[in-house]
Design an enzyme around this catalytic site. Structure first.
Site: not given
Ligand code: ADP
Ligand code: G6P
Length: 469
Positions: A164, A372
């Site tokens: 991912h 990202d």
């Molecule tokens: P990452 O996987 O690195 O966290 P992404 O943008 O690909 O970044 O995905 C983040 C996911 O987490 C999205 O589905 C988003 O809606 C959710 N998310 C991010 N910030 C919040 C928050 N403050 N509260 C709830 N959900 C969140």
């Molecule tokens: C990104 C990573 C995931 C991970 C998520 C939240 O989306 O690609 O593998 O699960 O961040 O991070 P956390 O450490 O809370 O699982």
């Protein structure tokens, strides 16, 4: 070994749900944070498959259970394993290194040993659940060794792996101690999926450089098998977000938010896990400079930054939190007024409904990571804007930038460029914004998460047809 009965098994560090605090003896679960779970959960619910993962709490072993038609198989981790495998090797070594080393990766032998032991536990749990010839889909950087371990235990399985996050250039990967083991781990899969074709190319080049393999196109022969490496850009459940955005309650909440923030003030929004890859500091700094230069006034606009607490015990995340909070305090002190803060910083998680209300309220969405793999927030914002309003400022270093051609693309390392993009988005002509948003919406509609999962599983082959709707 006795074999299980699941034709389809997803393996990820986290289960799709986290245990949340509840009364003794009671169990309560909430959706886990992050893009991986957001992307996969809808498809796995359809397939009635099994999911192998950690509950998110140390020393927690609830045993196997069913939830919403998915068989959940928790993999317990001790506090020491959480420290060494999750916070250490996964999130202090591999995560920063794979994200261009925007923070210095830390290397410890004990972390590597525990990472391998925990990967083995995941592989063993999976081997027990999977039926003869089943399809197994392993996810992300926490489990790079699992495909090979699984193949050794169960050569009958079809094994897919999806990363991912970005896959780094060869020179950066070469810094990792025991690098060849990690590569061999991935080569245990039949299909290795990445967010972008550049990442797949990096992987194939690495296989040539490190193991002397000879890739041809997207395929490489390894130990008598063919491994395919290809890009499958991940996406979101457009219909879920679109439905929430149409909900009168969510729309009323969006109007309330705007009123609370000061009526006709234009709203800049950031929504991220509080992670140093997300460029949150640079974004806030750029907003401060726009205020200082008078390019934007505090009466005219406001910035809301929602930052989900993440990996709180890792030093680099604690330091980031302190820096962000200091910067927010400085800007509010210098440019604020009584009852009128320039930056609203929420160190909180929000429900899906609340997030969509924020997306609907925002005039300018700021998605400015330093690096990202994809960034789902950018796609969620687009999915929420069924009114075809709003502007997206998007870092060129996200996977999403390769797809969302209606965004205002910026280089987040260049504060001037960030400011230019933010100001251009704020001042853009509504007709131009609508045209941009239409283009992006039609792309996300065509390329949603169902299609992503289907395409991956079609290329992988094996018995999983239930995912195809
Ligand atoms: P990452 O996987 O690195 O966290 P992404 O943008 O690909 O970044 O995905 C983040 C996911 O987490 C999205 O589905 C988003 O809606 C959710 N998310 C991010 N910030 C919040 C928050 N403050 N509260 C709830 N959900 C969140
Ligand atoms: C990104 C990573 C995931 C991970 C998520 C939240 O989306 O690609 O593998 O699960 O961040 O991070 P956390 O450490 O809370 O699982």
């Amino acid at each position: 070994m006795e074999q299980g009965r699941y034709e389809f098994v997803v393996v990820a560090n986290r289960l799709p749900v986290d245990r949340v605090s509840s009364e003794p003896g009671e169990e309560a679960w909430a959706r886990s944070p992050g893009g991986l779970v957001s992307a996969l959960e809808p498809s796995v619910r359809q397939s009635r498959g099994a999911w192998v993962g950690w509950t998110g709490a140390p020393d927690d072993d609830p045993g196997q259970f069913e939830l919403d038609g998915v068989h959940l198989r928790p993999v317990p981790l001790s506090a020491e394993e959480v420290d060494q495998y999750y916070e250490g090797q996964s999130n202090s070594t591999i995560w920063p290194l794979f994200h261009d080393a925007v923070e210095q990766p830390v290397h410890r032998r004990t972390w590597r040993v525990t990472y391998e032991a925990v990967n083995r536990r995941f592989a063993e749990a999976t081997a027990e659940l999977a039926a003869e010839g089943a399809t197994v889909w392993v996810h992300d950087y926490q489990l790079l060794l699992v495909p090979r371990m699984l193949r050794e235990a169960r050569p009958d399985l079809r094994i897919g792996f999806f990363l991912h996050i970005p896959f780094p250039p060869v020179e950066l990967f070469m810094q990792l101690p025991r690098r060849a083991d990690l590569l061999r781990g991935l080569l245990g899969a039949d299909l290795v999926g990445f967010q972008q074709s550049l990442a797949a190319d990096n992987f194939l080049q690495l296989a040539a450089r490190l193991l002397g393999l000879e890739p041809e196109g997207e395929r490489v022969e390894y130990e008598g098998r063919t491994v395919t490496a290809r890009a499958f850009p991940i996406s979101i459940d457009m219909s879920e977000i679109d439905r929430l955005a149409a909900d009168p309650g969510v729309q009323a909440e969006a109007r309330r938010l705007r009123r609370e923030l000061g009526g006709d003030r234009r709203l800049f929004l950031g929504v991220d896990r509080l992670d140093y890859t997300k460029g949150i500091e640079q974004r806030i700094e750029a907003y401060g400079e726009l205020l200082a230069a008078g390019a934007v006034s505090n009466d005219e606009a406001v910035l809301v930054q929602v930052a989900t607490p993440s990996r709180l015990r890792v030093a680099q995340y604690q330091q980031l939190r302190e820096r962000v909070e200091r910067e927010v305090g400085r800007i509010n002190g210098e440019h604020g007024d009584v009852g009128k803060a320039p930056v609203h910083y929420l160190f909180q998680s929000r429900t899906r409904e609340e997030l969509v209300a924020l997306y609907l309220a925002a005039d300018v969405m700021l998605v400015t990571p330093l690096r990202d793999g994809m960034n789902l927030v950018a796609k969620e914002y687009v999915a929420a804007r069924r009114d075809e309003q709003g502007a997206l400022v998007l870092s060129e270093f996200t996977g999403a930038a390769a797809e969302l051609d209606g965004a205002f693309v910026v280089n987040p390392y260049d504060v001037d460029d960030l400011e230019r993009g933010m100001a251009a988005a704020l001042r853009a002509d509504p007709a131009d914004l609508a045209a941009r948003m239409r283009r992006m919406r039609s792309h996300v509609r065509e390329h949603d998460v169902d299609r992503w999962a289907r395409e991956f599983l079609d290329v992988l082959g094996g018995p999983v047809s239930s995912l195809s709707r």
